[in-house]
Design a protein around this motif. Structure first.
Motif, short mmCIF file in Angstrom:
data_model
loop_
_atom_site.label_atom_id
_atom_site.label_comp_id
_atom_site.label_asym_id
_atom_site.label_seq_id
_atom_site.Cartn_x
_atom_site.Cartn_y
_atom_site.Cartn_z
N VAL A 1 0.79 -1.24 0.00
CA VAL A 1 0.00 0.00 0.00
C VAL A 1 0.82 1.29 0.00
O VAL A 1 0.34 2.32 -0.47
CB VAL A 1 -1.01 0.05 1.17
CG1 VAL A 1 -1.95 -1.11 1.13
CG2 VAL A 1 -0.32 0.17 2.51
N LEU A 2 2.03 1.25 0.52
CA LEU A 2 2.80 2.50 0.66
C LEU A 2 3.05 3.22 -0.66
O LEU A 2 2.85 4.44 -0.72
CB LEU A 2 4.11 2.26 1.40
CG LEU A 2 4.89 3.55 1.64
CD1 LEU A 2 4.91 3.89 3.12
CD2 LEU A 2 6.27 3.46 1.08
N PRO A 3 3.45 2.53 -1.72
CA PRO A 3 3.73 3.27 -2.96
C PRO A 3 2.55 4.11 -3.45
O PRO A 3 2.72 5.29 -3.78
CB PRO A 3 4.09 2.16 -3.96
CG PRO A 3 4.68 1.09 -3.10
CD PRO A 3 3.84 1.12 -1.84
N SER A 4 1.36 3.56 -3.48
CA SER A 4 0.22 4.34 -3.97
C SER A 4 -0.19 5.42 -2.97
O SER A 4 -0.56 6.53 -3.36
CB SER A 4 -0.97 3.44 -4.29
OG SER A 4 -1.41 2.77 -3.14
N ARG A 5 -0.09 5.11 -1.69
CA ARG A 5 -0.47 6.11 -0.66
C ARG A 5 0.48 7.30 -0.67
O ARG A 5 0.07 8.44 -0.59
CB ARG A 5 -0.47 5.47 0.73
CG ARG A 5 -1.57 4.49 1.00
CD ARG A 5 -2.92 5.15 1.31
NE ARG A 5 -2.90 6.19 2.29
CZ ARG A 5 -2.95 6.03 3.61
NH1 ARG A 5 -3.02 4.82 4.11
NH2 ARG A 5 -2.93 7.07 4.42
N ILE A 6 1.76 7.04 -0.80
CA ILE A 6 2.73 8.14 -0.74
C ILE A 6 2.75 8.93 -2.04
O ILE A 6 3.05 10.12 -2.05
CB ILE A 6 4.13 7.62 -0.35
CG1 ILE A 6 4.93 8.75 0.30
CG2 ILE A 6 4.86 6.99 -1.51
CD1 ILE A 6 6.08 8.29 1.14
N ASN A 7 2.36 8.30 -3.14
CA ASN A 7 2.30 9.01 -4.41
C ASN A 7 1.13 9.99 -4.48
O ASN A 7 1.03 10.76 -5.43
CB ASN A 7 2.23 8.03 -5.59
CG ASN A 7 3.61 7.69 -6.10
OD1 ASN A 7 4.48 8.56 -6.21
ND2 ASN A 7 3.82 6.42 -6.40
N GLN A 8 0.27 9.97 -3.48
CA GLN A 8 -0.84 10.92 -3.43
C GLN A 8 -0.39 12.33 -3.03
O GLN A 8 -1.11 13.29 -3.25
CB GLN A 8 -1.93 10.42 -2.47
CG GLN A 8 -2.60 9.17 -2.95
CD GLN A 8 -3.59 8.60 -1.95
OE1 GLN A 8 -3.73 9.09 -0.84
NE2 GLN A 8 -4.29 7.56 -2.35
N PHE B 1 11.32 10.77 -7.11
CA PHE B 1 10.62 10.15 -5.99
C PHE B 1 10.30 8.69 -6.26
O PHE B 1 10.38 7.85 -5.36
CB PHE B 1 9.36 10.94 -5.65
CG PHE B 1 8.78 10.60 -4.31
CD1 PHE B 1 9.58 10.44 -3.19
CD2 PHE B 1 7.41 10.46 -4.16
CE1 PHE B 1 9.03 10.14 -1.95
CE2 PHE B 1 6.85 10.17 -2.92
CZ PHE B 1 7.67 10.01 -1.82
N ASP B 2 9.97 8.35 -7.51
CA ASP B 2 9.65 6.95 -7.80
C ASP B 2 10.86 6.04 -7.59
O ASP B 2 10.71 4.88 -7.26
CB ASP B 2 9.07 6.80 -9.21
CG ASP B 2 10.03 7.21 -10.32
OD1 ASP B 2 10.84 8.12 -10.11
OD2 ASP B 2 9.94 6.60 -11.41
N GLU B 3 12.06 6.58 -7.72
CA GLU B 3 13.26 5.79 -7.44
C GLU B 3 13.39 5.50 -5.95
O GLU B 3 13.80 4.40 -5.56
CB GLU B 3 14.52 6.49 -7.96
CG GLU B 3 14.63 6.51 -9.46
CD GLU B 3 15.90 7.18 -9.94
OE1 GLU B 3 16.91 7.19 -9.20
OE2 GLU B 3 15.89 7.68 -11.08
N VAL B 4 13.08 6.50 -5.14
CA VAL B 4 13.15 6.32 -3.68
C VAL B 4 12.11 5.28 -3.25
O VAL B 4 12.40 4.37 -2.47
CB VAL B 4 12.95 7.65 -2.93
CG1 VAL B 4 13.07 7.44 -1.42
CG2 VAL B 4 13.94 8.72 -3.39
N ILE B 5 10.90 5.41 -3.79
CA ILE B 5 9.84 4.45 -3.48
C ILE B 5 10.23 3.04 -3.93
O ILE B 5 10.06 2.07 -3.19
CB ILE B 5 8.50 4.87 -4.13
CG1 ILE B 5 8.01 6.19 -3.53
CG2 ILE B 5 7.45 3.77 -3.99
CD1 ILE B 5 6.88 6.84 -4.30
N GLY B 6 10.79 2.93 -5.13
CA GLY B 6 11.21 1.63 -5.64
C GLY B 6 12.30 1.01 -4.80
O GLY B 6 12.29 -0.21 -4.54
#
Length: 150
Positions: A14-21, A86-91
């Motif tokens: 859930v974190l990737p989609s939640r934090i991308n908000q 940011f997507d790199e940090v999330i990945g």
């Protein structure tokens, strides 16, 4: 251990989609000259990296295992989390935590009682160190999201 694994798997999902908000401004603002949300997630990558190695080494090195601290501010600064996509940090966070789940899922029960010297004349069991990793993660997720409900 099952509860820890279940929580980590849930966060990985859930974190990737939640934090991308969050907007770009929301993830990069640095309140009171502290870390931005993006840098906090980067710090959680550093924490995961350090703990991933610890979780492996504890199983094979002499006991008590001495937990060597790292300079958290320096790690965040030198990795420049504030300025990478940011997507790199999330990945990165997602990948490291998936590997942590794999590692802790395969720890033999008898090794969970191994002793870890965390400094200042304090010791944790291996299981307590794993639990502390999750507590630390949840602490910072509250900083990012403003709630423990993630």
């Amino acid at each position: 251990m099952d509860k820890i694994i279940k929580r980590l798997n849930y966060l990985i999902e859930v974190l990737p989609s939640r934090i991308n908000q969050f907007s770009k401004e929301e993830i990069t603002v640095k309140p009171n000259s502290t870390w931005s949300k993006k840098e906090i997630l980067g710090h959680l990558c550093d924490s995961a990296t350090n703990n991933h190695h610890r979780f492996i080494k504890i199983q094979f090195e002499d006991q008590p295992f001495v937990v060597v601290p790292y300079k958290q501010n320096d790690w965040v600064s030198i990795q420049d989390y504030q300025n990478i996509p940011f997507d790199e940090v999330i990945g990165l966070w997602t990948a490291i935590n998936k590997q942590i789940v794999r590692v802790i899922s395969n720890i033999p029960e008898e090794k969970l009682s191994y002793t870890c010297d965390i400094g200042n004349n304090k010791c944790f069991t291996f299981l307590e160190l794993i639990q502390d990793y999750l507590r630390h993660l949840d602490h910072h997720l509250i900083q990012i999201f403003g709630t423990s409900e993630i």
